[in-house]
Every structure is written in structure tokens, then in C-alpha cells.
Design an enzyme around this catalytic site. Structure first.
Site, mmCIF file in Angstrom:
data_model
loop_
_atom_site.group_PDB
_atom_site.id
_atom_site.type_symbol
_atom_site.label_atom_id
_atom_site.label_comp_id
_atom_site.label_asym_id
_atom_site.label_seq_id
_atom_site.Cartn_x
_atom_site.Cartn_y
_atom_site.Cartn_z
ATOM 1 N N TYR A 111 0.827 -1.220 0.000
ATOM 2 C CA TYR A 111 0.000 0.000 0.000
ATOM 3 C C TYR A 111 0.859 1.266 0.000
ATOM 4 O O TYR A 111 0.461 2.269 -0.592
ATOM 5 C CB TYR A 111 -0.993 -0.006 1.170
ATOM 6 C CG TYR A 111 -2.038 -1.082 0.972
ATOM 7 C CD1 TYR A 111 -3.053 -0.918 0.037
ATOM 8 C CD2 TYR A 111 -1.973 -2.289 1.664
ATOM 9 C CE1 TYR A 111 -3.983 -1.920 -0.191
ATOM 10 C CE2 TYR A 111 -2.898 -3.297 1.451
ATOM 11 C CZ TYR A 111 -3.895 -3.109 0.520
ATOM 12 O OH TYR A 111 -4.808 -4.096 0.280
ATOM 13 N N HIS B 9 -14.340 1.660 0.498
ATOM 14 C CA HIS B 9 -13.259 0.731 0.835
ATOM 15 C C HIS B 9 -12.016 1.403 1.400
ATOM 16 O O HIS B 9 -10.937 0.825 1.394
ATOM 17 C CB HIS B 9 -12.893 -0.118 -0.402
ATOM 18 C CG HIS B 9 -14.009 -1.019 -0.829
ATOM 19 N ND1 HIS B 9 -14.121 -1.554 -2.095
ATOM 20 C CD2 HIS B 9 -15.083 -1.486 -0.136
ATOM 21 C CE1 HIS B 9 -15.209 -2.307 -2.160
ATOM 22 N NE2 HIS B 9 -15.821 -2.276 -0.999
ATOM 23 N N CYS C 7 -4.354 4.188 13.077
ATOM 24 C CA CYS C 7 -3.641 3.570 14.197
ATOM 25 C C CYS C 7 -4.471 2.407 14.719
ATOM 26 O O CYS C 7 -5.632 2.569 15.065
ATOM 27 C CB CYS C 7 -3.432 4.614 15.302
ATOM 28 S SG CYS C 7 -2.832 3.880 16.838
ATOM 29 N N CYS D 104 -5.322 3.031 18.794
ATOM 30 C CA CYS D 104 -6.346 3.958 19.282
ATOM 31 C C CYS D 104 -7.401 4.317 18.243
ATOM 32 O O CYS D 104 -8.353 5.035 18.532
ATOM 33 C CB CYS D 104 -5.704 5.231 19.844
ATOM 34 S SG CYS D 104 -5.111 6.360 18.558
ATOM 35 N N SER E 266 -16.707 -4.298 -11.881
ATOM 36 C CA SER E 266 -17.086 -5.628 -12.365
ATOM 37 C C SER E 266 -18.286 -6.187 -11.610
ATOM 38 O O SER E 266 -18.907 -7.150 -12.050
ATOM 39 C CB SER E 266 -15.901 -6.582 -12.204
ATOM 40 O OG SER E 266 -15.565 -6.686 -10.829
HETATM 41 N N1 APR Z 1 -13.717 2.657 -18.496
HETATM 42 C C1 APR Z 1 -14.787 2.041 -17.946
HETATM 43 N N2 APR Z 1 -14.708 0.825 -17.371
HETATM 44 C C2 APR Z 1 -13.514 0.219 -17.344
HETATM 45 C C3 APR Z 1 -12.348 0.806 -17.897
HETATM 46 C C4 APR Z 1 -12.493 2.080 -18.495
HETATM 47 N N3 APR Z 1 -11.461 2.722 -19.055
HETATM 48 N N4 APR Z 1 -11.324 -0.053 -17.716
HETATM 49 C C5 APR Z 1 -11.809 -1.117 -17.068
HETATM 50 N N5 APR Z 1 -13.133 -0.968 -16.854
HETATM 51 C C6 APR Z 1 -14.076 -1.855 -16.168
HETATM 52 C C7 APR Z 1 -13.872 -3.315 -16.451
HETATM 53 O O1 APR Z 1 -14.645 -3.686 -17.609
HETATM 54 C C8 APR Z 1 -14.384 -3.955 -15.138
HETATM 55 O O2 APR Z 1 -15.778 -4.196 -15.242
HETATM 56 O O3 APR Z 1 -13.852 -1.676 -14.790
HETATM 57 C C9 APR Z 1 -14.157 -2.876 -14.091
HETATM 58 C C10 APR Z 1 -13.055 -3.151 -13.106
HETATM 59 O O4 APR Z 1 -13.432 -4.211 -12.272
HETATM 60 P P1 APR Z 1 -12.548 -4.652 -11.009
HETATM 61 O O5 APR Z 1 -11.111 -4.703 -11.400
HETATM 62 O O6 APR Z 1 -13.150 -5.879 -10.439
HETATM 63 O O7 APR Z 1 -12.699 -3.416 -10.001
HETATM 64 P P2 APR Z 1 -13.859 -3.113 -8.938
HETATM 65 O O8 APR Z 1 -15.180 -3.627 -9.403
HETATM 66 O O9 APR Z 1 -13.757 -1.672 -8.603
HETATM 67 O O10 APR Z 1 -13.393 -3.968 -7.697
HETATM 68 C C11 APR Z 1 -14.141 -3.895 -6.519
HETATM 69 O O11 APR Z 1 -12.582 -5.257 -5.378
HETATM 70 O O12 APR Z 1 -10.446 -5.909 -4.784
HETATM 71 C C12 APR Z 1 -11.523 -5.165 -4.430
HETATM 72 O O13 APR Z 1 -11.533 -3.471 -2.854
HETATM 73 C C13 APR Z 1 -11.234 -3.705 -4.208
HETATM 74 O O14 APR Z 1 -12.728 -1.819 -4.485
HETATM 75 C C14 APR Z 1 -12.213 -3.002 -5.106
HETATM 76 C C15 APR Z 1 -13.292 -4.047 -5.305
HETATM 77 ZN ZN ZN Z 2 -2.954 5.819 18.145
#
Ligand code: APR
Ligand code: ZN
Length: 244
Positions: free
Chosen positions: A53, A108, A116, A119, A179
Site C-alpha cells: 500500500y 473501501h 492507528c 487507538c 465488475s
Molecule cells: N472505463 C470504464 N470501465 C472500465 C475501464 C475504463 N477505461 N477499464 C476497465 N473498466 C471496467 C472493467 O470492464 C471492469 O468491469 O472496470 C471494471 C473493473 O473491475 P474490477 O477490477 O473488479 O474493479 P472493482 O469492481 O472496482 O473492484 C471492486 O474489489 O479488490 C476489491 O476493494 C477492491 O474496491 C475493489 C473491489
Molecule cells: Zn494511536
């Protein structure tokens, strides 16, 4: 409360150079979720998790909002309480586009914050590594048990309450760049929702696009003009009806 809910995911920031999670070459292709983003990682794999991170936080500094963030910022400025901005993203590109932090619901977590574990104090780290902020210790209680302010799989996500509440008065839902594997937006398509837009790059197996009134499979920066037109039309129409 908001009539329009815009819920976004990693796809909206993809064109700003931030990797998505599940697309090819996404973060979960190159890193194991179990190693760096699951309840317990900070106990069993602390160094790798914090380093992972830290790297993302440092890399965020030069990332710029794209047209999708900027257009949404304009809409939020214009319609204020009528629009709720909800994101699964932990980046600060909506904020960089000009939306006040308190007006963005980050489900998220938030990459530029640290928390922390002793605390519970949450504080701003900017774009620095954990160890560089107050020498890696909490400014309040001086504990060195500092974690990224990120919700990991299996952990509680307190902001989900605000997600549920935002649908109380929602009549139009706009989904951009997610997604649907973590939050399945299909389930918010109640009969109260008169208009719904789904914008992703490609179809996702987790979502049923037949349920949405408009589906745009194209980059968010290309879809955003049409999305903005639809939101403007919807909200002006709603104001007009209220005047009658
Ligand atoms: N424009 C629009 N959509 C897009 C683009 C773009 N340029 N590029 C990719 N995508 C779409 C893909 O088609 C897919 O459906 O964005 C989506 C990305 O999906 P994920 O990678 O699964 O991301 P997300 O749905 O935000 O994940 C949810 O999963 O790992 C955890 O906490 C993390 O917040 C995250 C959560
Ligand atoms: Zn603290």
C-alpha cells in the site's frame, strides 16, 4: 437525499493510469489477495502488506483525474445534494477533480490516510510511506501499529451503511467501471429506480446488463458525455415536475 446515485469502481480511474483489480494485468493478477488484502494479513504478513500500500500511495501523487472524474465533479457542483458520489476506489481522483472529500463516499477506505490500530486515530499521510509520517508512529498515542486505511476482504466496511441509505430516495443509478464482484449493483435496481446506466469496458459475468436501461461498453472518458447528458435531462425533468 440524492435522486441520482453514481457508483464507481476501478474502471473510472483506469485511464488515469491506476490499475484495476480483475482486468488482465490488474492488481489481483500480480498480487495475491490473500497475501495483501485479507483480514489477518497485517498479523501474518505485515511488512509485505504495508509495503504494497505504501507503493500505491506514493504512486498516486502524480495521477491526474480524467474527464470522467472532472465531469462528475461539475455535475456534483451543479446539483449538490441531488447527486450522491459513491466509490469503491481508494484513490483521491474525485477529490483532485475538485469534489470535497466529505462529499465522496469511499466504501473501501482512502489511500492517503493511515489508521492507528491501537487507538483508531485516522490521519493524513499525503503521498508518503508509513514510516515517513511521524516516523511511523501514531501522532495521538505514539503506537507503531499503523495500518493502511483500507478495507480488506473479511473486514467490516462501516461505510456500506451510507451506501444502503443513499438508495432510499434514489431514482437514477449510474454505474461506472466496476465488475460487480464485490458490490453487485444489480441488486439495487428496485422498481423505484426509473433510469439506470451501466458503463464498463467489457461485460462482466457478475452483472446482468439486461436489467439496465442503458448499457455503454466503452472507456469511461468516452461514455461520460452521454452519461452527463442523461443525468442533466433526468434532474432537470425532476425539477420541472416538482414545479408543476
Ligand atoms: N472505463 C470504464 N470501465 C472500465 C475501464 C475504463 N477505461 N477499464 C476497465 N473498466 C471496467 C472493467 O470492464 C471492469 O468491469 O472496470 C471494471 C473493473 O473491475 P474490477 O477490477 O473488479 O474493479 P472493482 O469492481 O472496482 O473492484 C471492486 O474489489 O479488490 C476489491 O476493494 C477492491 O474496491 C475493489 C473491489
Ligand atoms: Zn494511536
Amino acid at each position: 437525499m440524492a435522486k441520482v446515485v453514481i457508483i464507481s469502481g476501478a474502471g473510472i480511474s483506469a485511464e488515469s493510469g491506476i490499475s484495476t483489480f480483475r482486468d488482465s494485468d490488474g492488481l489481483w493478477e500480480n498480487h495475491k489477495v490473500e497475501d495483501v488484502c485479507t483480514l489477518g494479513c497485517l498479523k501474518t504478513n505485515r511488512e509485505e502488506t504495508v509495503t504494497f500500500y505504501d507503493g500505491l500511495r506514493v504512486a498516486l501523487e502524480d495521477k491526474k483525474p480524467n474527464r470522467a472524474h472532472l465531469q462528475i465533479a461539475q455535475l456534483k457542483e451543479k446539483y449538490k445534494e441531488q447527486i450522491a458520489i459513491i466509490t469503491q476506489n481508494v484513490d483521491n481522483l474525485f477529490e483532485k477533480a475538485g469534489i470535497p472529500h466529505e462529499d465522496v463516499i469511499h466504501l473501501h477506505g482512502y489511500m492517503t490516510d493511515l489508521e492507528c490500530e491501537s487507538c483508531g486515530h485516522v490521519y493524513n499521510a499525503g503521498y508518503q510511506r508509513t514510516i515517513e509520517v511521524f516516523e511511523g508512529s501514531c501522532p495521538k498515542c505514539h503506537s507503531d501499529q499503523i495500518r493502511p486505511f483500507i478495507v480488506m476482504f473479511g473486514e467490516a466496511a462501516p461505510k456500506y451503511q451510507e451506501l444502503y441509505q443513499s438508495f432510499d430516495d434514489c431514482e437514477m443509478m449510474v454505474v461506472i467501471g466496476t465488475s460487480g464482484y464485490v458490490i453487485n449493483t444489480d441488486m439495487y435496481l428496485s422498481p423505484k429506480i426509473k433510469k439506470s446506466i451501466l458503463n464498463n469496458l467489457v461485460p462482466s459475468n457478475a452483472l446482468n446488463d439486461e436489467l439496465y436501461s442503458k448499457v455503454l461498453y466503452k472507456p469511461a472518458t468516452e461514455a461520460i458525455d452521454e452519461i452527463a447528458r442523461e443525468i442533466n435531462a433526468f434532474l432537470s425533468d425532476a425539477v420541472f415536475k416538482e414545479l408543476l
